[in-house]
Write a protein that holds these residues in place. Structure first.
Motif, PDB file in Angstrom:
ATOM      1  N   PRO A  11      65.305  50.806  57.443  1.00  0.00           N
ATOM      2  CA  PRO A  11      65.245  52.094  56.727  1.00  0.00           C
ATOM      3  C   PRO A  11      64.932  53.303  57.598  1.00  0.00           C
ATOM      4  O   PRO A  11      65.640  54.315  57.533  1.00  0.00           O
ATOM      5  N   ALA A  12      63.872  53.252  58.406  1.00  0.00           N
ATOM      6  CA  ALA A  12      63.504  54.417  59.213  1.00  0.00           C
ATOM      7  C   ALA A  12      64.539  54.691  60.294  1.00  0.00           C
ATOM      8  O   ALA A  12      64.887  55.848  60.567  1.00  0.00           O
ATOM      9  N   ALA A  13      65.054  53.638  60.927  1.00  0.00           N
ATOM     10  CA  ALA A  13      66.081  53.803  61.946  1.00  0.00           C
ATOM     11  C   ALA A  13      67.362  54.370  61.327  1.00  0.00           C
ATOM     12  O   ALA A  13      68.050  55.193  61.931  1.00  0.00           O
ATOM     13  N   ARG A  14      67.657  53.940  60.122  1.00  0.00           N
ATOM     14  CA  ARG A  14      68.849  54.449  59.436  1.00  0.00           C
ATOM     15  C   ARG A  14      68.704  55.941  59.148  1.00  0.00           C
ATOM     16  O   ARG A  14      69.646  56.713  59.316  1.00  0.00           O
ATOM     17  N   SER A  15      67.506  56.341  58.751  1.00  0.00           N
ATOM     18  CA  SER A  15      67.253  57.764  58.511  1.00  0.00           C
ATOM     19  C   SER A  15      67.393  58.560  59.800  1.00  0.00           C
ATOM     20  O   SER A  15      68.030  59.615  59.835  1.00  0.00           O
ATOM     21  N   ALA A  16      66.829  58.034  60.898  1.00  0.00           N
ATOM     22  CA  ALA A  16      66.910  58.720  62.190  1.00  0.00           C
ATOM     23  C   ALA A  16      68.345  58.784  62.706  1.00  0.00           C
ATOM     24  O   ALA A  16      68.716  59.728  63.416  1.00  0.00           O
ATOM     25  N   ALA A  17      69.156  57.791  62.360  1.00  0.00           N
ATOM     26  CA  ALA A  17      70.532  57.729  62.855  1.00  0.00           C
ATOM     27  C   ALA A  17      71.401  58.864  62.310  1.00  0.00           C
ATOM     28  O   ALA A  17      72.484  59.127  62.841  1.00  0.00           O
ATOM     29  N   ARG A  18      70.942  59.530  61.267  1.00  0.00           N
ATOM     30  CA  ARG A  18      71.684  60.702  60.778  1.00  0.00           C
ATOM     31  C   ARG A  18      71.841  61.736  61.894  1.00  0.00           C
ATOM     32  O   ARG A  18      72.857  62.439  61.965  1.00  0.00           O
ATOM     33  N   LYS A  19      70.831  61.824  62.784  1.00  0.00           N
ATOM     34  CA  LYS A  19      70.907  62.796  63.877  1.00  0.00           C
ATOM     35  C   LYS A  19      71.998  62.420  64.877  1.00  0.00           C
ATOM     36  O   LYS A  19      72.610  63.292  65.498  1.00  0.00           O
ATOM     37  N   THR A  20      72.224  61.107  65.048  1.00  0.00           N
ATOM     38  CA  THR A  20      73.295  60.666  65.938  1.00  0.00           C
ATOM     39  C   THR A  20      74.640  61.160  65.432  1.00  0.00           C
ATOM     40  O   THR A  20      75.453  61.698  66.195  1.00  0.00           O
ATOM     41  N   LEU A  21      74.878  60.986  64.135  1.00  0.00           N
ATOM     42  CA  LEU A  21      76.136  61.446  63.548  1.00  0.00           C
ATOM     43  C   LEU A  21      76.220  62.969  63.565  1.00  0.00           C
ATOM     44  O   LEU A  21      77.291  63.537  63.820  1.00  0.00           O
ATOM     45  N   ALA A  72      78.655  67.835  65.971  1.00  0.00           N
ATOM     46  CA  ALA A  72      78.485  69.123  66.646  1.00  0.00           C
ATOM     47  C   ALA A  72      79.246  69.157  67.964  1.00  0.00           C
ATOM     48  O   ALA A  72      79.863  70.173  68.315  1.00  0.00           O
ATOM     49  N   ILE A  73      79.209  68.049  68.711  1.00  0.00           N
ATOM     50  CA  ILE A  73      79.936  67.986  69.988  1.00  0.00           C
ATOM     51  C   ILE A  73      81.427  68.163  69.759  1.00  0.00           C
ATOM     52  O   ILE A  73      82.110  68.893  70.481  1.00  0.00           O
ATOM     53  N   GLU A  74      81.938  67.508  68.716  1.00  0.00           N
ATOM     54  CA  GLU A  74      83.361  67.637  68.389  1.00  0.00           C
ATOM     55  C   GLU A  74      83.692  69.049  67.904  1.00  0.00           C
ATOM     56  O   GLU A  74      84.714  69.630  68.286  1.00  0.00           O
ATOM     57  N   LYS A  75      82.813  69.598  67.073  1.00  0.00           N
ATOM     58  CA  LYS A  75      83.055  70.916  66.472  1.00  0.00           C
ATOM     59  C   LYS A  75      83.087  72.020  67.514  1.00  0.00           C
ATOM     60  O   LYS A  75      83.959  72.900  67.488  1.00  0.00           O
ATOM     61  N   TYR A  76      82.154  71.994  68.458  1.00  0.00           N
ATOM     62  CA  TYR A  76      82.020  73.081  69.432  1.00  0.00           C
ATOM     63  C   TYR A  76      82.625  72.747  70.794  1.00  0.00           C
ATOM     64  O   TYR A  76      82.680  73.604  71.667  1.00  0.00           O
ATOM     65  N   GLY A  77      83.070  71.515  70.981  1.00  0.00           N
ATOM     66  CA  GLY A  77      83.726  71.128  72.219  1.00  0.00           C
ATOM     67  C   GLY A  77      82.814  71.033  73.424  1.00  0.00           C
ATOM     68  O   GLY A  77      83.251  71.262  74.559  1.00  0.00           O
ATOM     69  N   PHE A  78      81.549  70.667  73.213  1.00  0.00           N
ATOM     70  CA  PHE A  78      80.620  70.570  74.341  1.00  0.00           C
ATOM     71  C   PHE A  78      80.976  69.384  75.234  1.00  0.00           C
ATOM     72  O   PHE A  78      81.281  68.295  74.763  1.00  0.00           O
ATOM     73  N   THR A  79      80.914  69.619  76.556  1.00  0.00           N
ATOM     74  CA  THR A  79      81.139  68.542  77.521  1.00  0.00           C
ATOM     75  C   THR A  79      79.830  68.098  78.174  1.00  0.00           C
ATOM     76  O   THR A  79      79.821  67.152  78.957  1.00  0.00           O
ATOM     77  N   GLY A  80      78.752  68.783  77.847  1.00  0.00           N
ATOM     78  CA  GLY A  80      77.430  68.406  78.331  1.00  0.00           C
ATOM     79  C   GLY A  80      76.364  68.800  77.335  1.00  0.00           C
ATOM     80  O   GLY A  80      76.447  69.877  76.725  1.00  0.00           O
ATOM     81  N   VAL A  81      75.385  67.927  77.148  1.00  0.00           N
ATOM     82  CA  VAL A  81      74.276  68.191  76.228  1.00  0.00           C
ATOM     83  C   VAL A  81      72.970  67.892  76.952  1.00  0.00           C
ATOM     84  O   VAL A  81      72.775  66.782  77.470  1.00  0.00           O
ATOM     85  N   ILE A  82      72.068  68.866  77.003  1.00  0.00           N
ATOM     86  CA  ILE A  82      70.770  68.700  77.651  1.00  0.00           C
ATOM     87  C   ILE A  82      69.776  68.192  76.616  1.00  0.00           C
ATOM     88  O   ILE A  82      69.648  68.761  75.530  1.00  0.00           O
ATOM     89  N   ALA A  83      69.077  67.109  76.946  1.00  0.00           N
ATOM     90  CA  ALA A  83      68.129  66.497  76.009  1.00  0.00           C
ATOM     91  C   ALA A  83      66.780  66.299  76.688  1.00  0.00           C
ATOM     92  O   ALA A  83      66.703  66.065  77.898  1.00  0.00           O
TER      93      ALA A  83
END
Length: 264
Positions: free
Chosen positions: A98-108, A113-124
């Motif tokens: 359950p908790a991992a499934r909730s957190a996985a929403r951020k992965t999607l 967002a990467i697809e929408k804005y065309g980012f080729t790099g993301v700083i984390a």
């Protein structure tokens, strides 16, 4: 140079390398202590102005104090803010706990967002000391077209040479805080007087050591009401940083599955 100076210098170098070598770059801003340090370092690296957008991948379930912090400092720090909503829980793999499934929403949400804005790099703002799987990361970490991460096959990084030559459809995750520890973060916050969400400070004998969604993040017993007191507390504790995160208490492979699928 002291220890914090060396960490700062290395992170500034990584941020400048990423900006110079990656065509379209964004920085993740979770509003927590690590990502606030990362924004601060970016301001130092680029003479007070962050030259790429910061993204808050929003689950809609953060604490009210976090949203207030975001709205205030996005303006005060003159940030270009992207605040897109995550997909609903129904879009996530139902086999996850359950908790991992909730957190996985951020992965999607990040993938969208990467697809929408065309980012080729993301700083984390991840650190190796946070979790065992993260210890396998690289500073410049290649990701597949869907954001997946092969933690068994990471490229070597010698003499601060970072490979940015990637096949079409892939992107890089850049980790300027990878070599920092939790106590490094707090000592730097104290030295630089970096603003943070006040949930990190104790109220009625409890405080949050790590911030996430309200329903899967829990406070710890603490009397620390200042940054100095938090540092003293960390110097004496053996409790893991993410002990208050519900998904870290679930099945052993849950976090590994999230990270392999592109979790931040």
């Amino acid at each position: 140079m002291n220890h914090l100076d060396r960490l700062e210098s290395q992170s500034v170098y990584i941020l400048r390398e990423a900006f110079n070598r990656i065509d379209k770059l964004a920085m993740l801003w979770s509003l927590g202590k690590d990502s606030n340090v990362m924004v601060w370092l970016a301001k130092k690296a680029f003479l007070g102005y962050v030259p790429f957008p910061v993204m808050h991948i929003d689950t809609g379930k953060k604490f009210p104090e976090m949203y207030s912090f975001r709205d205030r400092y996005a303006k005060e720090w003159n940030l270009t803010l992207i605040a897109d909503q995550c997909p609903p829980i129904e879009a996530v793999d139902p086999s996850l706990p359950p908790a991992a499934r909730s957190a996985a929403r951020k992965t999607l949400g990040l993938k969208n967002a990467i697809e929408k804005y065309g980012f080729t790099g993301v700083i984390a703002g991840i650190r190796r000391d946070e979790e065992a799987v993260r210890s396998k990361e690289r500073v410049f970490s290649p990701r597949g077209s869907s954001g997946e991460w092969d933690f068994r096959d990471q490229p070597p990084e010698f003499w601060d040479y970072f490979n940015t030559d990637l096949p079409p459809g892939t992107h890089l995750r850049v980790h300027p805080l990878l070599h920092w520890t939790e106590i490094d973060i707090w000592r730097y916050i104290e030295r630089e007087d970096i603003p943070i969400v006040d949930l990190y400070f104790a109220k009625e004998g409890k405080r949050y050591r790590s911030l996430g969604d309200q329903d899967i993040t829990f406070p710890m017993v603490s009397q620390a009401t200042t940054v100095g007191e938090i540092i003293a507390e960390l110097e004496a504790t053996k409790t893991p940083e993410r002990a208050g995160r519900a998904m870290d208490r679930e099945t052993e492979d849950a976090f590994e599955r999230l990270r392999a699928a592109g979790y931040m």
